[in-house]
Design a protein around this motif. Structure first.
Motif, short mmCIF file in Angstrom:
data_model
loop_
_atom_site.label_atom_id
_atom_site.label_comp_id
_atom_site.label_asym_id
_atom_site.label_seq_id
_atom_site.Cartn_x
_atom_site.Cartn_y
_atom_site.Cartn_z
N ILE A 1 -1.10 -5.16 5.97
CA ILE A 1 -2.38 -4.50 5.76
C ILE A 1 -3.69 -5.23 6.03
CG2 ILE A 1 -3.86 -2.68 4.29
CD1 ILE A 1 -0.99 -1.81 5.35
N ASN A 2 -4.37 -5.33 7.19
CA ASN A 2 -5.52 -5.98 7.45
C ASN A 2 -6.54 -5.25 8.14
OD1 ASN A 2 -4.68 -5.84 10.32
ND2 ASN A 2 -3.06 -7.32 9.84
N ARG A 3 -7.61 -5.79 8.66
CA ARG A 3 -8.60 -5.03 9.33
C ARG A 3 -8.07 -4.14 10.56
NH1 ARG A 3 -11.35 -9.33 7.31
NH2 ARG A 3 -13.04 -8.56 6.07
N GLU A 4 -7.20 -4.70 11.18
CA GLU A 4 -6.45 -4.09 12.37
C GLU A 4 -5.74 -2.89 11.83
OE1 GLU A 4 -6.46 -7.46 12.25
OE2 GLU A 4 -8.44 -7.54 13.64
N THR A 5 -4.85 -3.08 10.89
CA THR A 5 -4.14 -1.94 10.55
C THR A 5 -4.67 -0.86 9.84
OG1 THR A 5 -3.25 -3.35 8.73
CG2 THR A 5 -1.76 -3.02 10.59
N ILE A 6 -5.93 -1.42 9.06
CA ILE A 6 -6.76 -0.29 8.40
C ILE A 6 -7.65 0.59 9.26
CG2 ILE A 6 -8.73 0.05 6.85
CD1 ILE A 6 -7.65 -2.41 5.47
N ALA A 7 -7.70 -0.08 10.49
CA ALA A 7 -8.66 0.65 11.40
C ALA A 7 -7.70 1.75 12.08
CB ALA A 7 -9.24 -0.45 12.52
N MET A 8 -6.47 1.38 12.01
CA MET A 8 -5.50 2.32 12.76
C MET A 8 -5.40 3.45 11.80
SD MET A 8 -2.36 -0.04 13.86
CE MET A 8 -2.66 -1.53 14.70
N MET A 9 -5.64 3.48 10.47
CA MET A 9 -5.10 4.46 9.62
C MET A 9 -6.17 5.75 9.58
SD MET A 9 -4.60 2.39 6.14
CE MET A 9 -3.72 0.82 6.07
N LYS A 10 -5.66 6.85 9.33
CA LYS A 10 -6.47 8.19 9.35
C LYS A 10 -7.53 8.09 8.29
CE LYS A 10 -2.73 11.73 10.06
NZ LYS A 10 -2.18 12.64 9.51
N GLU A 11 -8.59 8.69 8.60
CA GLU A 11 -9.92 8.76 7.59
C GLU A 11 -9.18 9.32 6.34
OE1 GLU A 11 -12.70 7.47 7.85
OE2 GLU A 11 -11.89 6.53 9.72
N GLY A 12 -9.48 9.01 5.08
CA GLY A 12 -9.03 9.64 3.79
C GLY A 12 -7.67 9.17 3.47
N VAL A 13 -6.77 8.26 4.05
CA VAL A 13 -5.60 7.65 3.83
C VAL A 13 -5.33 7.36 2.51
CG1 VAL A 13 -6.17 5.39 4.75
CG2 VAL A 13 -3.94 6.38 4.97
N TYR A 14 -4.35 7.39 1.62
CA TYR A 14 -3.97 6.95 0.54
C TYR A 14 -2.87 5.68 0.63
CZ TYR A 14 -6.13 10.83 -1.61
OH TYR A 14 -6.96 11.74 -2.25
N LEU A 15 -3.28 4.54 -0.09
CA LEU A 15 -2.37 3.35 0.14
C LEU A 15 -1.90 2.99 -1.35
CD1 LEU A 15 -1.38 0.93 2.07
CD2 LEU A 15 -3.41 -0.13 1.15
N VAL A 16 -0.61 2.66 -1.43
CA VAL A 16 -0.29 2.14 -2.61
C VAL A 16 0.71 1.02 -2.42
CG1 VAL A 16 1.33 2.77 -4.56
CG2 VAL A 16 -0.07 4.43 -3.80
N ASN A 17 0.24 -0.03 -3.14
CA ASN A 17 1.16 -1.09 -3.06
C ASN A 17 1.72 -1.93 -4.18
OD1 ASN A 17 2.14 -3.92 -2.34
ND2 ASN A 17 0.12 -4.98 -2.00
N THR A 18 3.01 -1.53 -4.58
CA THR A 18 3.70 -2.04 -5.72
C THR A 18 4.43 -3.34 -5.26
OG1 THR A 18 5.56 -0.26 -5.25
CG2 THR A 18 3.92 0.41 -6.81
N SER A 19 4.42 -3.79 -4.16
CA SER A 19 5.28 -4.70 -3.65
C SER A 19 4.83 -6.13 -3.92
CB SER A 19 5.49 -4.72 -2.27
OG SER A 19 6.88 -4.79 -1.87
N ARG A 20 3.70 -6.73 -3.12
CA ARG A 20 3.38 -8.10 -3.43
C ARG A 20 2.03 -7.95 -2.89
NH1 ARG A 20 6.97 -8.59 -6.51
NH2 ARG A 20 8.14 -10.10 -6.82
N GLY A 21 1.04 -8.63 -3.82
CA GLY A 21 -0.52 -8.57 -3.48
C GLY A 21 -0.92 -9.22 -2.21
N ALA A 22 -0.24 -10.19 -1.73
CA ALA A 22 -0.68 -10.76 -0.66
C ALA A 22 -0.13 -9.84 0.81
CB ALA A 22 -0.33 -12.14 -0.41
N LEU A 23 0.30 -8.81 0.70
CA LEU A 23 0.84 -7.88 1.86
C LEU A 23 -0.68 -7.46 2.26
CD1 LEU A 23 3.67 -6.11 0.57
CD2 LEU A 23 3.49 -7.86 1.96
#
Ligand code: NAD
Length: 325
Positions: free
Chosen positions: A211-233
């Protein structure tokens, strides 16, 4: 067998002490993390048992070899914190590959529901008898698109939960599971089409900052993101930028890339030095918790059981089914 347990909390003792006694193990519970300074505390033990934020370097492996340590026991599934290459053929590293995938997946859903419906904020308001609901509007999950990144044990449990909410599920995994009833898509399509994204892949060189600038730019406006895996993802700075731009409906983080030395500890009387973490706390639609997705009775019991079985296998020369290679 003498085992030195590092980064221990009262809840570790509750599970390990009685079970370890049944094995006849001499267990030494150390509160300090396992690091370059504390590695010497392992001297005189046969095995070292560590948790997720105890980083083990090649130098520490050398020290453990000198001390005659016979096993490094991980109280976790993830092993990105250990220099496996340095340990290979010298000290067996054993993990707990699966203790309760549901514990983590259920927690990811709890985070998602919390940030979506603001129950964490409503709790505080109603305790003050402030019954105003302004600002707490959420969005239905029913019929929405959920994206699951990583379809291993936890990802599969997450898919079952999303389906239970009548959501359409998309999945991405470089090693798709043909037995899973889910629609696999490329990472880009998942980012573009999902309303809710949950991360369940391990931290490796290829998943770091997935999850970086490029992948965030691909996401829908108002998207929800949950990370329970590892922080550096997640590239935290890119996430903060996205949050400032109003990209996200909500974000739930149970892990954080700089969590080592912070998470699991009481830092409430300290001056917070981590600017990014401090900034994350300022967003009303962000929920940060302290790496507790695994923390259920069932999971703790399973972690203790499996860790001690790993120790037993090393002690008796049995096949090491949970060896990390
Ligand atoms: P798993 O090994 O069963 O599954 C991981 C999946 O990720 C596999 O299917 C693998 O093919 C996939 N994968 C690998 N590289 C990928 C990539 N580049 N993109 C997408 N998917 C990829 O692991 P699991 O038991 O499901 O656990 C997943 C992760 O959850 C662990 O690695 C750990 O970091 C984390 N975890 C967190 C907690 C917590 O308390 N928050 C507890 C346990 C595990």
């Amino acid at each position: 067998m003498r085992i030195a347990f590092f980064s221990t909390k009262p809840y570790d003792r509750i599970w390990f002490e009685p079970m370890g006694k049944d094995y006849g193990y001499d267990m030494h519970f150390i509160e300090a993390p396992f690091n370059e300074e504390t590695v010497t505390l392992a001297d005189g033990h046969d095995a070292v048992c560590i948790f997720v934020n105890d980083s083990v370097t090649a130098g520490m492996i050398d020290r453990m070899c000198e001390m005659g340590i016979k096993a490094l026991l991980l109280r976790s599934a993830g092993f990105n914190h250990v220099d496996i290459h340095a340990a290979k053929g010298r000290i067996p590293v054993l993990r707990v590959p699966s203790y309760s995938p549901e514990a983590v997946a259920e927690y990811a859903m709890a985070m998602l529901l919390t940030v979506n419906r603001y129950t964490h904020k409503a709790y505080n308001r109603t305790r003050d008898f402030n019954m105003n609901i302004n600002g707490f509007i959420g969005t239905d999950l029913n019929h929405k698109v959920a994206g699951v990144v990583g379809t291993g044990k936890i990802g599969q449990a997450m898919i079952r939960i999303f389906k239970g909410f009548n959501m359409q599920v998309l999945a991405y995994d470089p090693y798709p599971n043909p037995n899973l009833d889910v629609r696999y898509v490329g990472l880009e399509e998942l980012m573009e089409k999902s309303d809710f994204i949950s991360l369940h892949c391990p931290l490796t060189e290829s998943t770091r900052y997935i999850i970086n600038r490029e992948t965030i730019a691909m996401m829908k406006e108002g998207v929800y993101l949950v990370n329970t895996s590892r922080g550096a993802l997640v590239d935290t700075e890119a996430l903060i930028e996205g949050l400032k731009n109003g990209k996200f409906g909500g974000v739930g983080l149970d892990v954080y890339e700089e969590e080592e030395g912070l998470f699991f500890e009481d830092k409430s009387s300290d001056i917070m030095q981590d600017e990014n973490l401090a900034r994350l706390m300022t967003f009303p639609n962000v929920l940060v918790t302290s790496h507790m997705g695994f923390f259920t009775v069932e999971a703790m019991q399973a972690i203790a059981t499996e860790t001690l079985e790993n120790a037993y296998a090393v002690e008796h020369g049995l096949p090491l089914k949970n060896l990390v290679e």
